[in-house]
Design a protein around this motif. Structure first.
Motif, PDB file in Angstrom:
ATOM      1  N   GLU A   8       1.681  21.205 -23.235  1.00 57.74           N
ATOM      2  CA  GLU A   8       2.113  20.049 -22.452  1.00 57.74           C
ATOM      3  C   GLU A   8       2.788  20.470 -21.151  1.00 57.74           C
ATOM      4  O   GLU A   8       2.541  19.870 -20.107  1.00 57.74           O
ATOM      5  CB  GLU A   8       3.062  19.186 -23.281  1.00 57.74           C
ATOM      6  CG  GLU A   8       2.379  18.539 -24.487  1.00 57.74           C
ATOM      7  CD  GLU A   8       3.331  17.726 -25.332  1.00 57.74           C
ATOM      8  OE1 GLU A   8       4.427  17.354 -24.833  1.00 57.74           O
ATOM      9  OE2 GLU A   8       2.984  17.447 -26.483  1.00 57.74           O
ATOM     10  N   MET A   9       3.619  21.468 -21.207  1.00 54.38           N
ATOM     11  CA  MET A   9       4.389  21.882 -20.026  1.00 54.38           C
ATOM     12  C   MET A   9       3.606  22.888 -19.185  1.00 54.38           C
ATOM     13  O   MET A   9       2.977  23.806 -19.736  1.00 54.38           O
ATOM     14  CB  MET A   9       5.717  22.518 -20.449  1.00 54.38           C
ATOM     15  CG  MET A   9       6.668  21.572 -21.144  1.00 54.38           C
ATOM     16  SD  MET A   9       8.194  22.415 -21.653  1.00 54.38           S
ATOM     17  CE  MET A   9       8.773  23.064 -20.111  1.00 54.38           C
ATOM     18  N   GLU A  10       3.689  22.747 -17.869  1.00 54.28           N
ATOM     19  CA  GLU A  10       3.014  23.685 -16.970  1.00 54.28           C
ATOM     20  C   GLU A  10       3.521  25.104 -17.177  1.00 54.28           C
ATOM     21  O   GLU A  10       2.747  26.055 -17.127  1.00 54.28           O
ATOM     22  CB  GLU A  10       3.183  23.259 -15.508  1.00 54.28           C
ATOM     23  CG  GLU A  10       2.580  24.245 -14.514  1.00 54.28           C
ATOM     24  CD  GLU A  10       1.101  24.578 -14.766  1.00 54.28           C
ATOM     25  OE1 GLU A  10       0.694  25.726 -14.486  1.00 54.28           O
ATOM     26  OE2 GLU A  10       0.350  23.712 -15.257  1.00 54.28           O
ATOM     27  N   ARG A  42       1.664  26.425 -20.107  1.00 53.19           N
ATOM     28  CA  ARG A  42       0.270  26.654 -19.739  1.00 53.19           C
ATOM     29  C   ARG A  42       0.145  27.930 -18.912  1.00 53.19           C
ATOM     30  O   ARG A  42      -0.747  28.758 -19.158  1.00 53.19           O
ATOM     31  CB  ARG A  42      -0.294  25.457 -18.968  1.00 53.19           C
ATOM     32  CG  ARG A  42      -0.535  24.240 -19.833  1.00 53.19           C
ATOM     33  CD  ARG A  42      -1.336  23.163 -19.110  1.00 53.19           C
ATOM     34  NE  ARG A  42      -0.655  22.659 -17.932  1.00 53.19           N
ATOM     35  CZ  ARG A  42       0.174  21.626 -17.907  1.00 53.19           C
ATOM     36  NH1 ARG A  42       0.442  20.970 -19.032  1.00 53.19           N
ATOM     37  NH2 ARG A  42       0.722  21.207 -16.780  1.00 53.19           N
ATOM     38  N   ALA A  43       1.053  28.112 -17.947  1.00 55.03           N
ATOM     39  CA  ALA A  43       1.030  29.305 -17.097  1.00 55.03           C
ATOM     40  C   ALA A  43       1.270  30.562 -17.929  1.00 55.03           C
ATOM     41  O   ALA A  43       0.634  31.600 -17.707  1.00 55.03           O
ATOM     42  CB  ALA A  43       2.079  29.191 -15.992  1.00 55.03           C
ATOM     43  N   ARG A  97      -1.980  31.349 -19.763  1.00 57.74           N
ATOM     44  CA  ARG A  97      -2.989  31.865 -18.820  1.00 57.74           C
ATOM     45  C   ARG A  97      -2.667  33.310 -18.437  1.00 57.74           C
ATOM     46  O   ARG A  97      -3.568  34.149 -18.330  1.00 57.74           O
ATOM     47  CB  ARG A  97      -3.063  30.972 -17.579  1.00 57.74           C
ATOM     48  CG  ARG A  97      -3.749  29.640 -17.834  1.00 57.74           C
ATOM     49  CD  ARG A  97      -4.066  28.902 -16.538  1.00 57.74           C
ATOM     50  NE  ARG A  97      -2.888  28.648 -15.728  1.00 57.74           N
ATOM     51  CZ  ARG A  97      -2.183  27.509 -15.723  1.00 57.74           C
ATOM     52  NH1 ARG A  97      -2.555  26.499 -16.505  1.00 57.74           N
ATOM     53  NH2 ARG A  97      -1.134  27.369 -14.943  1.00 57.74           N
TER      54      ARG A  97
END
Length: 116
Positions: free
Chosen positions: A30-32, A35-36, A39
């Protein structure tokens, strides 16, 4: 006891699976920031894959030879022949449409693996 070559192939398989897991987690987070993070982890695993592939080529001469001849062009994966069909007459200079070579199926990939 596995050989060095088998060990490298095992770790390569694990790294590829881990990349998929991290990329899936990045899509689901949910949170960027999270996610970062995933990745970033996937990118690190991709470096490991590149290193394992280079080591694999050093350890296995047959694999190295295969890497030098494998067709990775876009057309190959679409099943399109890169060779145009011969023109049907001296005055005809139009290129023939691409020719479908094959489609990928589990059976076709398995038979390619089993081929010498």
């Amino acid at each position: 006891m596995p050989t060095d070559l088998e060990l490298v192939r095992q770790v390569l398989a694990r790294e590829l699976d881990t990349i998929s897991q991290y990329e899936q987690a990045a899509r689901e987070a949910e949170m960027e920031l999270v996610r970062a993070f995933f990745r970033h982890l996937a990118d690190e695993e991709k470096e490991h894959v590149a290193e394992a592939m280079q080591l694999l080529q050093q350890l296995d001469a047959k694999q190295r030879a295969h890497f030098s001849t494998v067709d990775v062009r876009h057309e190959h994966f679409l099943g399109i022949s890169a060779k145009p069909a011969p023109a049907s007459g001296a005055g005809n200079q139009t290129a023939a449409p691409p020719v479908l070579r094959h489609t990928f199926t589990v059976g076709s990939l398995k038979s390619r693996k089993d081929a010498p």
